[in-house]
Design a protein around this motif. Structure first.
Motif, PDB file in Angstrom:
ATOM      1  N   MET A 160       0.835  -1.195   0.000  1.00 16.99           N
ATOM      2  CA  MET A 160       0.000   0.000   0.000  1.00 16.99           C
ATOM      3  C   MET A 160       0.871   1.248   0.000  1.00 16.99           C
ATOM      4  SD  MET A 160      -3.190  -0.798   2.544  1.00 16.99           S
ATOM      5  CE  MET A 160      -4.318  -2.147   2.200  1.00 16.99           C
ATOM      6  N   ASP A 161       0.351   2.303  -0.591  1.00 20.06           N
ATOM      7  CA  ASP A 161       1.048   3.576  -0.680  1.00 20.06           C
ATOM      8  C   ASP A 161       0.718   4.406   0.553  1.00 20.06           C
ATOM      9  OD1 ASP A 161       2.235   5.932  -1.311  1.00 20.06           O
ATOM     10  OD2 ASP A 161       1.285   6.163  -3.267  1.00 20.06           O
ATOM     11  N   VAL A 162       1.681   4.576   1.449  1.00 20.17           N
ATOM     12  CA  VAL A 162       1.467   5.316   2.686  1.00 20.17           C
ATOM     13  C   VAL A 162       1.125   6.768   2.394  1.00 20.17           C
ATOM     14  CG1 VAL A 162       2.489   6.025   4.874  1.00 20.17           C
ATOM     15  CG2 VAL A 162       2.973   3.754   3.951  1.00 20.17           C
ATOM     16  N   GLU A 163       1.786   7.325   1.400  1.00 18.37           N
ATOM     17  CA  GLU A 163       1.515   8.721   1.035  1.00 18.37           C
ATOM     18  C   GLU A 163       0.064   8.894   0.577  1.00 18.37           C
ATOM     19  OE1 GLU A 163       2.115  12.752   0.402  1.00 18.37           O
ATOM     20  OE2 GLU A 163       3.386  11.270   1.432  1.00 18.37           O
ATOM     21  N   PHE A 164      -0.445   7.938  -0.197  1.00 14.99           N
ATOM     22  CA  PHE A 164      -1.842   8.015  -0.653  1.00 14.99           C
ATOM     23  C   PHE A 164      -2.800   7.861   0.516  1.00 14.99           C
ATOM     24  CE2 PHE A 164      -5.707   5.848  -2.136  1.00 14.99           C
ATOM     25  CZ  PHE A 164      -6.172   6.798  -3.025  1.00 14.99           C
ATOM     26  N   LEU A 165      -2.478   6.964   1.475  1.00 12.57           N
ATOM     27  CA  LEU A 165      -3.324   6.796   2.647  1.00 12.57           C
ATOM     28  C   LEU A 165      -3.414   8.091   3.455  1.00 12.57           C
ATOM     29  CD1 LEU A 165      -2.192   3.267   3.908  1.00 12.57           C
ATOM     30  CD2 LEU A 165      -4.260   3.827   2.633  1.00 12.57           C
ATOM     31  N   TRP A 166      -2.276   8.767   3.600  1.00 13.88           N
ATOM     32  CA  TRP A 166      -2.263  10.021   4.349  1.00 13.88           C
ATOM     33  C   TRP A 166      -3.057  11.106   3.629  1.00 13.88           C
ATOM     34  CZ3 TRP A 166      -1.932  11.982   8.861  1.00 13.88           C
ATOM     35  CH2 TRP A 166      -1.644  13.337   9.049  1.00 13.88           C
ATOM     36  N   GLN A 167      -2.871  11.207   2.335  1.00 13.32           N
ATOM     37  CA  GLN A 167      -3.637  12.193   1.563  1.00 13.32           C
ATOM     38  C   GLN A 167      -5.131  11.895   1.603  1.00 13.32           C
ATOM     39  OE1 GLN A 167      -2.503  14.999   0.275  1.00 13.32           O
ATOM     40  NE2 GLN A 167      -0.428  14.499   1.018  1.00 13.32           N
ATOM     41  N   THR A 168      -5.487  10.612   1.582  1.00  8.86           N
ATOM     42  CA  THR A 168      -6.900  10.232   1.686  1.00  8.86           C
ATOM     43  C   THR A 168      -7.465  10.632   3.040  1.00  8.86           C
ATOM     44  OG1 THR A 168      -6.566   8.358   0.192  1.00  8.86           O
ATOM     45  CG2 THR A 168      -8.517   8.304   1.603  1.00  8.86           C
ATOM     46  N   PHE A 169      -6.696  10.413   4.090  1.00  5.72           N
ATOM     47  CA  PHE A 169      -7.134  10.809   5.422  1.00  5.72           C
ATOM     48  C   PHE A 169      -7.385  12.310   5.497  1.00  5.72           C
ATOM     49  CE2 PHE A 169      -5.948  12.368   9.670  1.00  5.72           C
ATOM     50  CZ  PHE A 169      -6.911  11.728  10.433  1.00  5.72           C
ATOM     51  N   THR A 209     -18.328   8.864   4.160  1.00  7.97           N
ATOM     52  CA  THR A 209     -18.539   7.882   3.090  1.00  7.97           C
ATOM     53  C   THR A 209     -18.748   8.551   1.748  1.00  7.97           C
ATOM     54  OG1 THR A 209     -19.570   6.413   4.729  1.00  7.97           O
ATOM     55  CG2 THR A 209     -19.928   5.883   2.413  1.00  7.97           C
ATOM     56  N   GLY A 210     -19.428   9.698   1.728  1.00 10.49           N
ATOM     57  CA  GLY A 210     -19.646  10.407   0.468  1.00 10.49           C
ATOM     58  C   GLY A 210     -18.349  10.886  -0.149  1.00 10.49           C
ATOM     59  N   ILE A 211     -17.464  11.445   0.673  1.00 14.17           N
ATOM     60  CA  ILE A 211     -16.160  11.882   0.165  1.00 14.17           C
ATOM     61  C   ILE A 211     -15.334  10.688  -0.268  1.00 14.17           C
ATOM     62  CG2 ILE A 211     -14.018  13.062   0.771  1.00 14.17           C
ATOM     63  CD1 ILE A 211     -15.613  14.796   2.686  1.00 14.17           C
ATOM     64  N   ALA A 212     -15.431   9.578   0.492  1.00 10.50           N
ATOM     65  CA  ALA A 212     -14.692   8.370   0.119  1.00 10.50           C
ATOM     66  C   ALA A 212     -15.147   7.858  -1.242  1.00 10.50           C
ATOM     67  CB  ALA A 212     -14.885   7.300   1.188  1.00 10.50           C
ATOM     68  N   ARG A 264      -9.210   3.277  -6.313  1.00 11.33           N
ATOM     69  CA  ARG A 264      -8.466   2.568  -5.267  1.00 11.33           C
ATOM     70  C   ARG A 264      -9.392   2.409  -4.057  1.00 11.33           C
ATOM     71  NH1 ARG A 264      -2.435   5.217  -5.256  1.00 11.33           N
ATOM     72  NH2 ARG A 264      -2.073   3.401  -3.916  1.00 11.33           N
ATOM     73  N   ALA A 265     -10.326   1.477  -4.198  1.00 11.20           N
ATOM     74  CA  ALA A 265     -11.377   1.324  -3.188  1.00 11.20           C
ATOM     75  C   ALA A 265     -10.828   0.780  -1.870  1.00 11.20           C
ATOM     76  CB  ALA A 265     -12.472   0.403  -3.707  1.00 11.20           C
ATOM     77  N   LEU A 266      -9.877  -0.155  -1.937  1.00 13.10           N
ATOM     78  CA  LEU A 266      -9.385  -0.796  -0.725  1.00 13.10           C
ATOM     79  C   LEU A 266      -8.763   0.217   0.231  1.00 13.10           C
ATOM     80  CD1 LEU A 266      -8.807  -3.317   0.937  1.00 13.10           C
ATOM     81  CD2 LEU A 266      -6.688  -3.611  -0.373  1.00 13.10           C
ATOM     82  N   GLU A 267      -7.838   1.028  -0.284  1.00 15.45           N
ATOM     83  CA  GLU A 267      -7.157   1.988   0.575  1.00 15.45           C
ATOM     84  C   GLU A 267      -8.111   3.050   1.111  1.00 15.45           C
ATOM     85  OE1 GLU A 267      -6.182   1.026  -2.412  1.00 15.45           O
ATOM     86  OE2 GLU A 267      -4.000   1.030  -2.656  1.00 15.45           O
ATOM     87  N   VAL A 268      -9.006   3.531   0.256  1.00 16.92           N
ATOM     88  CA  VAL A 268      -9.915   4.600   0.670  1.00 16.92           C
ATOM     89  C   VAL A 268     -10.877   4.126   1.750  1.00 16.92           C
ATOM     90  CG1 VAL A 268     -11.725   6.171  -0.105  1.00 16.92           C
ATOM     91  CG2 VAL A 268      -9.731   5.768  -1.553  1.00 16.92           C
ATOM     92  N   PHE A 269     -11.490   2.961   1.525  1.00 16.73           N
ATOM     93  CA  PHE A 269     -12.439   2.460   2.521  1.00 16.73           C
ATOM     94  C   PHE A 269     -11.727   2.008   3.789  1.00 16.73           C
ATOM     95  CE2 PHE A 269     -15.775   1.620  -0.877  1.00 16.73           C
ATOM     96  CZ  PHE A 269     -16.581   2.654  -0.426  1.00 16.73           C
ATOM     97  N   VAL A 328      -9.158   3.619   5.156  1.00 18.20           N
ATOM     98  CA  VAL A 328      -8.989   4.862   5.920  1.00 18.20           C
ATOM     99  C   VAL A 328     -10.326   5.328   6.481  1.00 18.20           C
ATOM    100  CG1 VAL A 328      -8.266   7.273   5.785  1.00 18.20           C
ATOM    101  CG2 VAL A 328      -6.974   5.517   4.557  1.00 18.20           C
ATOM    102  N   ALA A 329     -11.382   5.237   5.666  1.00 19.82           N
ATOM    103  CA  ALA A 329     -12.712   5.639   6.147  1.00 19.82           C
ATOM    104  C   ALA A 329     -13.154   4.776   7.327  1.00 19.82           C
ATOM    105  CB  ALA A 329     -13.731   5.544   5.015  1.00 19.82           C
ATOM    106  N   GLY A 330     -12.905   3.475   7.241  1.00 22.17           N
ATOM    107  CA  GLY A 330     -13.263   2.587   8.341  1.00 22.17           C
ATOM    108  C   GLY A 330     -12.506   2.912   9.612  1.00 22.17           C
ATOM    109  N   LEU A 331     -11.223   3.283   9.488  1.00 23.74           N
ATOM    110  CA  LEU A 331     -10.436   3.656  10.661  1.00 23.74           C
ATOM    111  C   LEU A 331     -10.967   4.931  11.298  1.00 23.74           C
ATOM    112  CD1 LEU A 331      -6.801   2.857   9.459  1.00 23.74           C
ATOM    113  CD2 LEU A 331      -8.151   1.617  11.153  1.00 23.74           C
ATOM    114  N   ILE A 332     -11.428   5.877  10.488  1.00 19.13           N
ATOM    115  CA  ILE A 332     -11.998   7.116  11.036  1.00 19.13           C
ATOM    116  C   ILE A 332     -13.264   6.809  11.828  1.00 19.13           C
ATOM    117  CG2 ILE A 332     -13.079   9.313  10.427  1.00 19.13           C
ATOM    118  CD1 ILE A 332     -11.126   9.541   8.117  1.00 19.13           C
ATOM    119  N   TYR A 333     -14.145   5.979  11.247  1.00 18.44           N
ATOM    120  CA  TYR A 333     -15.352   5.586  11.985  1.00 18.44           C
ATOM    121  C   TYR A 333     -14.983   4.861  13.273  1.00 18.44           C
ATOM    122  CZ  TYR A 333     -18.616   6.762   8.207  1.00 18.44           C
ATOM    123  OH  TYR A 333     -19.383   7.422   7.287  1.00 18.44           O
TER     124      TYR A 333
END
Length: 241
Positions: free
Chosen positions: A1-10, A179-182, A191-196, A198-203
Motif C-alpha cells: 500500500m502507498d502510505v503517502e496516498f493513505l495520508w492524503q486520503t485521510f 462515506t460520500g467523500i470516500a 483505489r477502493a481498498l485503501e480509501v475504505f 482509511v474511512a473505516g479507521l476514522i469511523y
C-alpha cells in the motif's frame, strides 16, 4: 500500500467528519425527545395511546433504514400538500431528509430502550415516592426518569454508535459525509481498498471516543454501585481477620 496516498486520503476525509457527527448527534438528541413520550405511551394502559406507539415502533424497527430514507427523500416530494407546507424547505434538502429519517428511526429503537429502563425501576421506589406525597409528574421527574436513564445508558450508547455508522447511508442522497467523500475519491482513483480502509479507521476512532465518553458518564451516574462493590470486597477480608 502507498502510505503517502493513505495520508492524503485521510486529509481529504477529515472535512466529512463534522457532517457525520452532526447527523449522528442531532438525530439521537431529537430522537430521544420523541422516544421518551413513545416509551410512556407504550406503557400506557389506554389502548388509544399504546396502539399507535406500538404500530410506529413496529414499522420503523421492521423496515430497513435505507428504505425509510428513500421514502422520505424521493417519496415525500410527490405529494402536493407536502410541497406547499412549511416542512418543504426542510424536506427538499438532502440534509433535512437524512436528519428526519435518522431521527424517526432512532426514536423507535430508543423508545424500546427507555421502556426497558422504565420497567427496570423497582416498584418499591415508586411506592415510596407516592407515600411521601409526590405527584405523578414529580415521581416521573425525580424517580422514574433518573433511574431509567441510568439503566438505559449502556444500550443508548450502543444506539449512538449505531447512528454514527448509519450516517454513511446519507451519502446515497448526495451528502458529502465521510462515506460520500470516500466514494468521490474512489471514483477519481479507482483505489477502493485503501480509501475504505482509511474511512473505516476514522469511523472506528469516532466510535472509540464515544464508547469512552459513555463509559465515563455511566461511571459518574452510578457512584452507589461502586460503593456496594467496595463494601463487598472488604467483607471477605474482615471475615479472615
Amino acid at each position: 500500500m502507498d502510505v503517502e496516498f493513505l495520508w492524503q486520503t485521510f486529509l481529504q476525509l477529515i472535512p466529512g467528519i463534522p457532517l457525520t457527527l452532526k447527523l449522528a448527534f442531532y438525530s439521537v438528541a431529537m430522537g430521544f425527545l420523541l422516544a421518551f413520550p413513545l416509551a410512556l405511551a407504550r406503557l400506557s394502559p389506554f389502548i388509544w395511546l399504546s396502539a399507535p406507539a406500538r404500530f410506529y415502533v413496529f414499522c420503523l424497527r421492521g423496515t430497513p433504514l435505507l428504505v425509510q430514507l428513500f421514502l422520505i427523500y424521493y417519496g415525500m416530494s410527490q405529494f402536493e400538500a407536502v410541497r406547499n407546507s412549511w416542512l418543504w424547505p426542510v424536506l427538499r434538502e438532502p440534509y433535512g431528509c437524512a436528519l428526519l429519517s435518522l431521527t424517526l428511526c432512532t426514536a423507535a429503537y430508543g423508545s424500546e430502550i427507555l421502556r426497558g429502563g422504565l420497567l427496570s425501576v423497582p416498584h418499591g421506589a415508586v411506592e415510596a415516592a407516592r407515600a411521601c406525597g409526590m405527584s405523578r409528574l414529580l415521581v416521573v421527574r425525580r424517580i422514574l426518569f433518573p433511574m431509567a436513564i441510568r439503566q438505559a445508558l449502556p444500550a443508548y450508547g450502543n444506539e449512538l454508535i449505531s447512528m454514527v455508522q448509519s450516517t454513511s447511508l446519507a451519502s446515497i442522497i448526495t451528502l458529502m459525509d465521510i462515506t460520500g467523500i470516500a466514494a468521490r475519491i474512489i471514483a477519481d482513483t479507482y483505489r477502493a481498498l485503501e480509501v475504505f480502509l482509511v474511512a473505516g479507521l476514522i469511523y472506528l476512532l469516532i466510535n472509540l471516543i464515544i464508547t469512552r465518553l459513555v463509559m465515563w458518564l455511566e461511571y459518574r451516574l452510578t457512584p452507589h454501585l461502586r460503593a456496594r462493590v467496595a463494601t463487598a470486597d472488604k467483607k471477605p477480608l474482615e471475615n479472615v481477620r
